[in-house]
Design a protein around this motif. Structure first.
Motif, mmCIF file in Angstrom:
data_model
loop_
_atom_site.group_PDB
_atom_site.id
_atom_site.type_symbol
_atom_site.label_atom_id
_atom_site.label_comp_id
_atom_site.label_asym_id
_atom_site.label_seq_id
_atom_site.Cartn_x
_atom_site.Cartn_y
_atom_site.Cartn_z
ATOM 1 N N TRP A 112 12.718 40.177 30.270
ATOM 2 C CA TRP A 112 13.787 39.736 31.269
ATOM 3 C C TRP A 112 14.415 40.780 31.656
ATOM 4 C CZ3 TRP A 112 13.273 35.194 33.756
ATOM 5 C CH2 TRP A 112 12.418 34.018 33.095
ATOM 6 N N THR A 113 14.748 41.011 33.061
ATOM 7 C CA THR A 113 15.761 42.208 33.568
ATOM 8 C C THR A 113 16.525 41.335 34.494
ATOM 9 O OG1 THR A 113 14.193 44.118 33.324
ATOM 10 C CG2 THR A 113 15.873 44.222 34.900
ATOM 11 N N VAL A 114 17.705 41.577 34.274
ATOM 12 C CA VAL A 114 19.074 40.891 35.117
ATOM 13 C C VAL A 114 19.849 41.808 35.378
ATOM 14 C CG1 VAL A 114 20.775 39.062 34.903
ATOM 15 C CG2 VAL A 114 18.699 38.576 33.797
ATOM 16 N N VAL A 115 20.307 41.940 36.731
ATOM 17 C CA VAL A 115 21.445 42.657 37.236
ATOM 18 C C VAL A 115 22.714 41.745 37.974
ATOM 19 C CG1 VAL A 115 21.930 44.567 38.998
ATOM 20 C CG2 VAL A 115 19.657 44.429 37.904
ATOM 21 N N TYR A 116 23.667 41.993 37.550
ATOM 22 C CA TYR A 116 25.126 41.296 37.995
ATOM 23 C C TYR A 116 25.858 42.388 38.655
ATOM 24 C CZ TYR A 116 24.478 36.564 36.050
ATOM 25 O OH TYR A 116 24.110 35.338 35.559
ATOM 26 N N ARG A 117 26.626 41.828 39.834
ATOM 27 C CA ARG A 117 27.853 42.577 40.263
ATOM 28 C C ARG A 117 29.143 41.909 39.856
ATOM 29 N NH1 ARG A 117 26.642 42.617 45.490
ATOM 30 N NH2 ARG A 117 27.781 40.914 46.043
ATOM 31 N N VAL A 118 30.354 42.296 39.452
ATOM 32 C CA VAL A 118 31.623 41.611 39.016
ATOM 33 C C VAL A 118 32.443 42.553 39.428
ATOM 34 C CG1 VAL A 118 33.025 41.236 37.026
ATOM 35 C CG2 VAL A 118 30.420 40.740 36.849
ATOM 36 N N ALA A 119 33.412 41.572 40.013
ATOM 37 C CA ALA A 119 34.930 42.202 40.700
ATOM 38 C C ALA A 119 36.067 41.597 40.000
ATOM 39 C CB ALA A 119 35.038 41.795 42.096
ATOM 40 N N VAL A 120 36.874 42.549 39.275
ATOM 41 C CA VAL A 120 38.201 41.752 38.431
ATOM 42 C C VAL A 120 39.113 42.445 39.212
ATOM 43 C CG1 VAL A 120 36.416 41.791 36.371
ATOM 44 C CG2 VAL A 120 38.049 43.736 36.730
ATOM 45 N N ARG A 121 40.420 41.848 38.679
ATOM 46 C CA ARG A 121 41.752 42.327 39.122
ATOM 47 C C ARG A 121 42.575 42.112 37.968
ATOM 48 N NH1 ARG A 121 43.696 38.413 43.227
ATOM 49 N NH2 ARG A 121 43.997 37.052 41.215
ATOM 50 N N LEU A 122 43.124 43.607 37.638
ATOM 51 C CA LEU A 122 43.921 43.819 36.454
ATOM 52 C C LEU A 122 45.171 43.876 36.988
ATOM 53 C CD1 LEU A 122 44.528 44.947 33.608
ATOM 54 C CD2 LEU A 122 44.225 47.439 34.716
ATOM 55 N N THR A 123 46.282 43.151 36.658
ATOM 56 C CA THR A 123 47.827 42.948 36.642
ATOM 57 C C THR A 123 48.390 43.377 35.518
ATOM 58 O OG1 THR A 123 47.240 41.059 38.154
ATOM 59 C CG2 THR A 123 49.520 41.473 37.390
ATOM 60 N N VAL A 124 49.193 44.249 35.738
ATOM 61 C CA VAL A 124 50.305 44.768 34.532
ATOM 62 C C VAL A 124 51.518 44.172 34.642
ATOM 63 C CG1 VAL A 124 51.429 46.999 33.712
ATOM 64 C CG2 VAL A 124 49.004 46.827 34.324
ATOM 65 N N LYS A 125 52.280 43.855 33.593
ATOM 66 C CA LYS A 125 53.566 43.339 33.712
ATOM 67 C C LYS A 125 54.468 44.021 32.874
ATOM 68 C CE LYS A 125 51.543 39.534 32.437
ATOM 69 N NZ LYS A 125 51.423 38.030 31.952
ATOM 70 N N VAL A 126 55.668 44.171 33.433
ATOM 71 C CA VAL A 126 56.870 44.514 32.384
ATOM 72 C C VAL A 126 57.942 43.560 32.323
ATOM 73 C CG1 VAL A 126 58.567 46.448 31.917
ATOM 74 C CG2 VAL A 126 56.284 46.922 33.046
ATOM 75 N N ASP A 127 58.114 43.091 31.173
ATOM 76 C CA ASP A 127 59.055 42.025 30.884
ATOM 77 C C ASP A 127 58.914 40.674 31.752
ATOM 78 O OD1 ASP A 127 60.667 43.729 29.190
ATOM 79 O OD2 ASP A 127 61.512 44.622 31.116
ATOM 80 N N GLY A 128 57.657 40.490 32.114
ATOM 81 C CA GLY A 128 56.994 39.448 32.593
ATOM 82 C C GLY A 128 57.303 39.462 34.142
ATOM 83 N N ILE A 129 57.503 40.735 34.525
ATOM 84 C CA ILE A 129 57.723 41.230 36.085
ATOM 85 C C ILE A 129 56.584 41.890 36.352
ATOM 86 C CG2 ILE A 129 59.038 42.070 37.807
ATOM 87 C CD1 ILE A 129 61.593 41.607 36.371
ATOM 88 N N GLN A 130 55.632 41.578 37.526
ATOM 89 C CA GLN A 130 54.558 42.279 37.725
ATOM 90 C C GLN A 130 54.981 43.636 38.253
ATOM 91 O OE1 GLN A 130 51.518 40.300 40.243
ATOM 92 N NE2 GLN A 130 51.388 42.335 41.490
ATOM 93 N N LEU A 131 54.125 44.526 37.500
ATOM 94 C CA LEU A 131 54.290 46.180 37.999
ATOM 95 C C LEU A 131 53.553 46.389 39.244
ATOM 96 C CD1 LEU A 131 55.701 48.935 37.235
ATOM 97 C CD2 LEU A 131 53.580 48.927 35.820
ATOM 98 N N GLY A 132 52.328 45.870 39.172
ATOM 99 C CA GLY A 132 51.308 46.080 40.124
ATOM 100 C C GLY A 132 49.937 45.592 39.618
#
Length: 320
Positions: A112-132
């Motif tokens: 079996w051969t399988v190919v996937y495409r995945v998109a993710v979002r990385l969120t960084v927080k400092v003291d619970g406040i989103q940095l970006g």
């Protein structure tokens, strides 16, 4: 009767605000500390960098996760899965591995051969406040697996890991940004003006900017001209007339090649070749973005040869 204790003036019902000083570090809540900034601006440790199957500089996904925790703390980052797309699933009945001597070995099985495409979002927080937050997209494959489930699992994990690593490069050299400059270990960020303590003239000593390794490899594959029959392969002479850009049908197939470039699935590239032959564009010469002449057949033949050489008798590929 006990008296109530008055809350400090800097504390509200919602907790510390963005203007509150952190009593432990003397910094504003939600702002990076001096230690965090210092670590982010360091060059990457060479011990964290290896090579992938193509010889490119490579960092492991688990090491990226480790440094996200080290620098931003437990719970200091989130990863959201934005897209999971199954690109291809194929199987070969009665498949048997082939050794370096060209002789088959091992048991016969359905591969079996399988190919996937995945998109993710990385969120960084400092003291619970989103940095970006930043997104990353990647494809991953699993080739010639004896288990259909394992093929899906491996391809999905590979794509997810690669997408996370691409997103994390937005945080600088500690997360592999410098490696995109021909695998350099020299820091490419060096400093960040918002974090300098006093006005200072910027004095960055940048290396020559090079194409990203995977992009450079893809260009190399498509920029070589098709050799004449019986002649050595060589670049096209500037004085010779060259064809124009690819036709619409050929452009569509070239986009498919680009989308699946990191796949080691020979069936995908063979199928694209069949589509090109059926539509009469397999040998259509075209000029790429850098002025070199090539054909879809040449691009596919070179990529297939590269995959066969890399497999080295075993088509199994492990996750990043």
């Amino acid at each position: 009767m006990p008296q109530g204790i008055e809350a400090p003036a800097s504390t509200t019902a919602e907790g510390l605000t963005s203007h509150t000083q952190n009593p432990d570090s003397g910094r504003r809540v939600g702002a990076l500390s001096d230690l965090q900034i210092s670590q982010l601006l360091r060059p990457v440790n060479p011990d964290r960098v290896g090579e992938d199957g193509k010889g490119f500089a490579h960092m492991e996904a688990w090491d990226i996760r480790r440094h996200l925790i080290r620098i931003f703390g437990f719970g200091g980052h989130d990863t959201d899965l934005l897209e999971t797309t199954l690109i291809a699933e194929t199987s070969i009945p009665n498949y048997q591995k082939v050794g370096k001597n060209g002789q088959p070995y091992g048991k016969v099985y359905e591969a079996w051969t399988v190919v996937y495409r995945v998109a993710v979002r990385l969120t960084v927080k400092v003291d619970g406040i989103q940095l970006g937050h930043w997104h990353g997209v990647a494809t991953g494959d699993a080739t010639h697996q004896p288990s259909r489930a394992d093929a899906h699992d491996l391809a999905l994990k590979t794509a997810d890991s690669q997408a996370l690593k691409r997103a994390a490069t937005n945080l600088g050299d500690q997360f592999g940004l410098s490696l995109y400059n021909k695998g350099s270990l020299n820091p490419v960020v060096q400093a960040s003006l918002p974090y300098w303590k006093a006005p200072k003239e910027a004095d960055f000593k940048d290396d020559k900017v090079e194409p990203e390794p995977e992009v450079a490899a893809a260009r190399q594959e498509t920029e070589l001209p098709e050799p004449r029959s019986g002649a050595a392969e060589r670049p096209a002479q500037p004085s010779q007339p060259t064809p124009g850009p690819p036709s619409e049908r050929l452009s569509a197939l070239l986009r498919q090649v680009a989308d699946c470039w990191n796949s080691n699935n020979l069936l995908i590239f063979n199928q694209i070749g069949e589509d090109g032959s059926r539509h009469g564009v397999l040998d259509e010469a075209f000029t790429d973005k850098r002025g070199a002449v090539t054909t879809l057949r040449k691009v596919l033949d070179d990529r297939i040869a590269e995959i066969q050489a890399a497999q080295d008798g075993s088509a199994d590929r492990s996750a990043a």
